[in-house]
Enzyme design. Sequence first.
Site, short mmCIF file in Angstrom:
data_model
loop_
_atom_site.label_atom_id
_atom_site.label_comp_id
_atom_site.label_asym_id
_atom_site.label_seq_id
_atom_site.Cartn_x
_atom_site.Cartn_y
_atom_site.Cartn_z
N THR A 1 2.39 3.46 10.76
CA THR A 1 2.69 4.83 10.36
C THR A 1 1.43 5.50 9.80
OG1 THR A 1 3.28 4.31 8.08
CG2 THR A 1 5.05 4.19 9.72
N SER B 1 0.62 -1.63 3.03
CA SER B 1 0.44 -0.60 4.05
C SER B 1 1.17 0.68 3.68
CB SER B 1 0.93 -1.12 5.40
OG SER B 1 2.33 -1.32 5.35
N HIS B 2 0.82 1.76 4.37
CA HIS B 2 1.42 3.07 4.14
C HIS B 2 2.94 2.99 4.23
CE1 HIS B 2 2.89 7.03 5.80
NE2 HIS B 2 2.27 7.44 4.72
N ALA B 3 3.44 2.37 5.28
CA ALA B 3 4.89 2.29 5.48
C ALA B 3 5.54 1.56 4.30
CB ALA B 3 5.20 1.57 6.79
N VAL C 1 5.42 3.82 1.04
CA VAL C 1 6.33 4.97 1.12
C VAL C 1 7.79 4.49 1.11
CG1 VAL C 1 7.08 6.92 2.54
CG2 VAL C 1 4.65 6.46 2.25
#
Lengths: 427, 195
Positions: free
Chosen positions: A352, A375-377, A380
């Site tokens: 993502t 990680s971003h995913a 978030v």
Amino acid sequence: MTYGVRVGVIDLAVSDESCGAKARQLGVLGRAGFDVPAGFVVTADVSVDDPAAAEQVAQALDRLTRRAVAVRSSAGSEDGATASFAGQFESVLGVVGGEAVVAAVERCATSGRTRRARSYAARVGVPTEERVPVIVQQLVEADASGVAFTRDPVTGSTSVVVNASWGLGPSVVDGIVTPDTMTVGVDGRVECILGSKTSRLDLVEGRLQRSDVPPGDRGRLCLSTALLRRLAREARRAERIVGWPLDVEWAVQGDQLWILQARPITRTGPRATTPITPPVTPMTSMTAVTPVTPVTSTMRPDEGTPRAAGDTLLISGTPSSPGRATGPARLVHDVDDFVHVQRGDVLVCRTTDPAWTPLLSVVAAAVTETGGQLSHAAIVARELGIPAVVGAAGALAVVPSGRPVVVDGSRGTVSHAVARAREILEP
Amino acid sequence: MTYRSSFDLLTLHAVRLTGFADTAAVARRFGLDPGAVLTSLEAGSRAGWVTTSTFAELTGWSLTEAGRRENERRLEEELDRADARGAVTAVHEDFLPLNGRVASTLTAVQLAPGDTQAREDAWQYLTAVAAELRDLESRLTAPLGRFAGYHARFATAVFRADEDSAWLSSISVDSCHRVWFELHEDLIATLGLTR
């Protein structure tokens, strides 16, 4: 401030309070029989600008058998829970030669002078050292290295969780690669998730060098089961000696296991404060369903099946945001597929980026093929409170589009939801 | 000499960086005139580079795959014209180790919501990162002006996070994570790298 009575250049093997918390910890572990790389501590009262002190450092260096060293600050505050921020992140690897070592020692020693360290000290009420003690240690030219937590950072259970990657430590510590994640439960069960480990840092002719990891090595675990078990035993033994859950930095060279650093874990997972029943997880590997990354034969076979009845495992990856959710699988290859996504879907994608953030806010759970817990995913998803499984390589190929699936973000599994799913989807 | 990016490049790049946003938000990203931005987006839409999509009940502009390629082609052309490749590559290398630490720091807070010490540690560390970001940004803006603003936004988020931890990683405000991640995306797009 002063550090006890001892001043000067002190052998790491006999280090104590005057040498700072990190060195003291290493001294304790060394004396308890752990293999800690040889080295020495330059105490806080020593300035290497002083020619006599510089000479002492040079002599101590001569006594080491390897040329390259690692130089780290050894922050002064004793209690891990309020460990001084000063110099916590200062370390210089692969330093060769007297002059370079003296410069690195000076840099680490004065890291306590930074504005951030003073401001921190003022806020939490601990004194800021003008200089901090510095550890100089032989650099282990590691085949593989990483960290071992004596508490699971996601579940808070007492399993030992190991992150491992090829070469020297920063690959794992700095989050540069997706490491292998291996968990050793208190009952001895081993669970392994293969990381991609795309690059490695090594000492080559006295210089640090980052290079690509050959495909063959990416596809296999970088610790044997025997070494993994030894590491878990050592980490648990260290925890007993120190009396506190630990975050252990380790390195392996041949059959030799080195303990590089051991820090108290001051934060554990959400369930850490309640009595923990170790999760009875089958020995699964994400590799089981992807042809490119074979399961190593040293691992025990899947012993089945504590998953909820009716679920059939499709794929597993790194558990990254806790919880369990069911919804129709929506395979999203790129932004052109966004229009197909509906509220309550289970998002399955490669990775993502910022464009995907609003997508994550409408789905019930997220599954990505790449990335780790940082990680971003993952970040978030945790923010949004939805379950996430990341690093599930091959998910786009095996998860059937549109079919109901169950994502368990605490176990890291994506399963086929049969019958039961309908009750959840259509109450 | 600081290079000034073209209006059309900024419009397309603003869509990339905001990810999914309405016309006003796309225009705000680089302080452009909303009317002119809408005209540019509509032209981009006819060229197949941007699209308004609606999923669930959200509507916004986003780049198509062709738009991403066009965006990266223009960024690469600009990078060479501004003679900025060396500077951006070097900043990206310095950014990566920080990136791992920032992600770990934000994760630590997320995993221990009630832990005031974790929050304190995070706040202190991010304050230090803000200072480093100022240096990284000035190295970027020296050749390429469009990189301006990350430090101010990040420092604001850190400042506000001291009282309201939503500013650490919430997606509903311009949080530390959002700003940081946007810079990561900007560096990757500019250098034509994949994550």
